[in-house]
Scaffold this active site. Structure first.
Site, mmCIF file in Angstrom:
data_model
loop_
_atom_site.group_PDB
_atom_site.id
_atom_site.type_symbol
_atom_site.label_atom_id
_atom_site.label_comp_id
_atom_site.label_asym_id
_atom_site.label_seq_id
_atom_site.Cartn_x
_atom_site.Cartn_y
_atom_site.Cartn_z
ATOM 1 N N CYS A 95 -20.056 -2.190 5.326
ATOM 2 C CA CYS A 95 -19.054 -3.032 5.981
ATOM 3 C C CYS A 95 -18.485 -2.321 7.207
ATOM 4 C CB CYS A 95 -17.946 -3.394 4.993
ATOM 5 S SG CYS A 95 -16.834 -4.689 5.600
ATOM 6 N N CYS A 96 -18.153 -1.035 7.057
ATOM 7 C CA CYS A 96 -17.638 -0.265 8.189
ATOM 8 C C CYS A 96 -18.694 -0.122 9.282
ATOM 9 C CB CYS A 96 -17.183 1.117 7.726
ATOM 10 S SG CYS A 96 -15.587 1.140 6.882
ATOM 11 N N CYS A 118 -14.416 6.179 8.025
ATOM 12 C CA CYS A 118 -15.167 4.955 8.309
ATOM 13 C C CYS A 118 -16.403 5.201 9.159
ATOM 14 C CB CYS A 118 -14.262 3.923 8.980
ATOM 15 S SG CYS A 118 -13.399 4.525 10.429
#
Length: 247
Positions: free
Chosen positions: A133-134, A242
């Site tokens: 997702c990051c 991240c």
């Protein structure tokens, strides 16, 4: 030999970073930002397709770095990663920072909207695979945006987490291929608060609600008292960064 920053190669930028790191060892945030302006501030012409000068990154937790940079370069480009998952308070802080400090906010967004990502990857990817997702919503748009610049300025600080304890003031960012400047890396929490108080700096309202480190809403929680300020990020997972500050 004078280097044309707008067309500098990776090796030339790496050399600039190495020299700067030596020459500005122990420099103040203001001195580092002035060096950044003197070195990269002229930028390039967008019409030629050359690189621009530099951009200042902010997660809109507060306006400290933006305020510092705007004093050196009024109207400076400010990078905000608009992931689609931010708290409303963060979006409000972004808008206020742009207006109050007179900067040019560049909203970097993923190619797919959150809804489109849910279709392609399955709903709530952040809960199943936060690294992916990051990668999709932060790293990829950041890389795309930074490709147009020769340097970026970040607000990471050494006291924020063990992974940032050795953050240099100036380095060459191998991951993104440009010079990276961390002007407030040595600042303590007390120094940050003093600057905020002295200059009436805008602060994300969530900070006063117990969030010392603010990211995407689904992946941000309040850390336990006395714990690592970033322990509220991706709580319950082994993830601590991240992927933006890997170098």
């Amino acid at each position: 030999m004078t280097v044309d920053i707008s067309r500098a190669t990776a090796d030339e930028l790496r050399s600039i970073a190495e020299r700067g790191a030596v020459e500005l060892d122990g420099a103040s945030a203001q001195e580092l930002l002035q060096w950044t302006e003197d070195t990269f501030g002229d930028g390039a012409s967008a019409a030629t397709g050359d690189r621009n000068g530099y951009i200042v990154a902010s997660n809109m937790q507060d306006g400290v770095l933006v305020h510092l940079a705007a004093q050196v370069h009024p109207g400076v480009d400010v990078l905000f990663l608009d992931t689609g998952y931010h708290f409303p308070e963060t979006i409000g802080t972004r808008d206020a920072v742009e207006q109050v400090y007179g900067v040019n906010v560049i909203n970097a967004r993923a190619l797919a909207s959150v809804a489109e990502q849910d279709v392609a990857e399955g709903k709530d990817l952040f809960a199943r695979d936060p690294n992916r997702c990051c990668a999709l919503r932060k790293v990829a748009p950041l890389k795309q945006t930074l490709s147009g610049y020769s340097a970026w300025v970040t607000g990471i600080r050494r006291v924020e987490a063990p992974t940032r304890a050795n953050a240099p003031l100036i380095s060459f960012d191998e991951a993104f291929g440009l010079v990276k400047i961390n002007p407030i890396a040595p600042w303590s929490d007390e120094e940050m608060q003093n600057y905020i108080d002295t200059n009436s700096i805008l602060v994300n309202p969530l900070v006063d609600e117990g969030y010392p480190s603010i990211g995407c809403a689904p992946c941000t929680s309040k850390p336990a008292p006395g714990s690592d300020p970033r322990s509220g990020r991706w709580a319950g997972a082994s993830k601590t960064e991240c992927g933006l500050h890997a170098s």
